[in-house]
Motif scaffolding. Structure first.
Motif, mmCIF file in Angstrom:
data_model
loop_
_atom_site.group_PDB
_atom_site.id
_atom_site.type_symbol
_atom_site.label_atom_id
_atom_site.label_comp_id
_atom_site.label_asym_id
_atom_site.label_seq_id
_atom_site.Cartn_x
_atom_site.Cartn_y
_atom_site.Cartn_z
ATOM 1 N N ARG A 57 71.469 96.472 45.146
ATOM 2 C CA ARG A 57 72.777 96.573 45.825
ATOM 3 C C ARG A 57 73.164 95.374 46.814
ATOM 4 O O ARG A 57 74.179 94.529 46.529
ATOM 5 C CB ARG A 57 73.107 97.923 46.472
ATOM 6 N N SER A 58 72.141 94.934 47.502
ATOM 7 C CA SER A 58 72.217 93.975 48.493
ATOM 8 C C SER A 58 72.370 92.571 47.718
ATOM 9 O O SER A 58 72.967 91.774 48.196
ATOM 10 C CB SER A 58 71.087 93.862 49.476
ATOM 11 N N ASN B 79 68.723 99.894 46.385
ATOM 12 C CA ASN B 79 69.261 99.495 47.818
ATOM 13 C C ASN B 79 69.219 97.827 47.640
ATOM 14 O O ASN B 79 69.994 97.079 48.132
ATOM 15 C CB ASN B 79 69.068 100.158 48.897
ATOM 16 N N THR B 80 68.007 97.491 46.991
ATOM 17 C CA THR B 80 67.588 95.943 47.111
ATOM 18 C C THR B 80 68.653 95.509 46.189
ATOM 19 O O THR B 80 69.391 94.162 46.340
ATOM 20 C CB THR B 80 66.241 95.720 46.663
ATOM 21 N N ALA C 298 78.329 94.491 54.804
ATOM 22 C CA ALA C 298 78.401 93.428 53.973
ATOM 23 C C ALA C 298 79.639 92.676 54.317
ATOM 24 O O ALA C 298 80.669 93.528 54.448
ATOM 25 C CB ALA C 298 78.420 93.709 52.475
ATOM 26 N N ILE D 139 73.992 99.567 54.763
ATOM 27 C CA ILE D 139 74.387 98.154 54.244
ATOM 28 C C ILE D 139 75.459 97.928 54.640
ATOM 29 O O ILE D 139 76.660 98.457 54.530
ATOM 30 C CB ILE D 139 74.161 98.317 52.868
ATOM 31 N N GLU E 194 69.614 104.525 55.181
ATOM 32 C CA GLU E 194 69.903 102.989 55.096
ATOM 33 C C GLU E 194 71.325 102.515 55.291
ATOM 34 O O GLU E 194 72.261 103.071 54.537
ATOM 35 C CB GLU E 194 69.345 102.640 53.672
ATOM 36 N N GLU F 83 75.475 89.884 47.868
ATOM 37 C CA GLU F 83 75.083 88.505 48.144
ATOM 38 C C GLU F 83 75.508 87.590 46.918
ATOM 39 O O GLU F 83 76.189 86.505 47.384
ATOM 40 C CB GLU F 83 73.615 88.090 48.456
ATOM 41 N N VAL G 233 74.619 90.125 53.839
ATOM 42 C CA VAL G 233 74.358 91.215 54.132
ATOM 43 C C VAL G 233 73.607 91.794 55.253
ATOM 44 O O VAL G 233 72.491 90.913 55.129
ATOM 45 C CB VAL G 233 73.813 91.728 52.571
ATOM 46 N N THR G 234 73.633 92.792 55.736
ATOM 47 C CA THR G 234 72.745 93.475 56.830
ATOM 48 C C THR G 234 72.115 94.784 56.418
ATOM 49 O O THR G 234 73.265 95.638 56.058
ATOM 50 C CB THR G 234 73.068 93.288 58.219
ATOM 51 N N VAL G 235 70.771 94.834 56.291
ATOM 52 C CA VAL G 235 70.355 96.290 55.939
ATOM 53 C C VAL G 235 69.622 96.553 57.174
ATOM 54 O O VAL G 235 68.396 96.038 57.557
ATOM 55 C CB VAL G 235 69.592 95.926 54.649
ATOM 56 N N THR G 236 69.987 97.949 57.582
ATOM 57 C CA THR G 236 69.310 98.433 58.685
ATOM 58 C C THR G 236 69.322 99.837 58.666
ATOM 59 O O THR G 236 69.685 100.388 57.595
ATOM 60 C CB THR G 236 70.025 97.890 60.064
#
Ligand SMILES: C[S@@+](CC[C@H](N)C(=O)[O-])C[C@H]1O[C@@H](n2cnc3c(N)ncnc32)[C@H](O)[C@@H]1O
Length: 283
Positions: free
Chosen positions: A218-219, A215-216, A248, A246, A244, A223, A229-232
């Protein structure tokens, strides 16, 4: 990012104005109007996701009434049906929602349900997310891409789809992705003197670190392609382990710093083959 988290979107009650018949047809409600535990969990996830999607749709609608949404790994298309029922049919009747899934039988039953409910703004295609990238049955430019628990690398293919179709927004809740963990496992077996490999030495860590690394990457990939990107988390961990979220938003040109960080991170963990999966724009 602004989200309209109304209480209704957080509960397991049907959404305001939502048709009970539709929830029954989707087997989210039983015939006598009850919710079992699995359905309650799914309904909660989908409603939370709609809470994130709705403000994005509102922004898109300011420019474009005939916006297009593509949902990858749609399954029974809970997300598409509930989004249309709760919001799009009244506020965005010209919007088109495409549900993509590899399983022909799910696509067929979603088509039948859309016909029965008169949801003309939904279309379903039996394709993998990867095949969808080249499909002539989808518009060349898509506004919003979603993927809720799309299996394994389908989320990565959904991202590649969003990139090639110039999506303004991508809203992704990844499923487990086995590919990166598999690659980590191989580097563990070889002589790896680098102490960083301690992060994935134990099998449970291989899986967990593999998931976090995926997921890192992917983010960072998003970018690198110019997205913010917001990951929450989508819902509480008690409702889903695959939690998780994501989100974007396309903001501008490719970002060199993110391209470098992505490639350096892949090199740092010793998995150069992943550069193909998490491809970056050429500057
Ligand atoms: C866990 S289900 C999620 C379904 C739905 N999004 C939901 O949340 O209810 C994953 C779905 O992804 C589909 N799928 C698996 N691999 C895929 C791929 N490569 N491309 C498109 N769909 C895929 C499966 O057939 C399945 O319906």
């Amino acid at each position: 990012m602004k989200t309209s988290n109304t209480p209704a979107l957080h509960s397991t009650e049907p959404l305001p104005g939502q048709s009970t018949a539709l929830l029954q047809a989707l087997h989210l409600l039983t015939r006598d109007g009850k919710l079992n535990q699995d359905s309650a969990r799914k309904l909660k996830q989908v409603k939370h996701l709609i809470g994130f999607i709705k403000p994005l749709v509102d922004i898109l609608l300011e420019q474009k009434p005939n916006l297009s949404i593509v949902d990858h790994g749609a399954g029974k298309s809970y997300l598409g049906f509930l989004l249309v029922d709760y919001y799009l049919k009244d506020h965005a009747p010209l919007a088109q929602v495409y549900g993509i899934d590899v399983r022909q039988e799910l696509v067929e039953s979603a088509r039948v349900l859309a016909q029965q409910t008169g949801f003309k703004q939904m279309k379903f295609l039996a394709l993998s997310a990867k095949e969808a990238i080249e499909s002539p049955d989808l518009p060349a430019q898509v506004d919003l891409v979603t993927a809720l628990h799309a299996c394994d690398t389908a989320t990565d293919d959904a991202i590649a789809f969003g990139l090639t179709h110039h999506a303004q927004y991508m809203v992704l809740v990844p499923c487990c992705q086995a590919e990166v963990a598999r690659s980590l496992r191989q580097t563990k077996q070889s002589d790896n003197d680098d102490p960083i490999s301690e992060l994935w030495r134990h099998p449970i860590h291989t899986r967990e670190f593999g998931s976090q690394l995926t997921n890192t990457l992917r983010s960072l990939q998003l970018e690198a392609h110019g997205y913010q990107v917001t990951v929450t988390e989508l819902v509480g961990w008690e409702h889903s382990m695959k939690n998780e979220l994501i989100v974007a938003s396309r903001k501008g040109p490719p970002r060199l710093a993110a391209i470098k960080r992505l490639n350096n991170l892949i090199d740092r963990v010793g998995l150069p083959a992943l550069k193909e999966r998490f491809f970056t724009p050429s500057l």
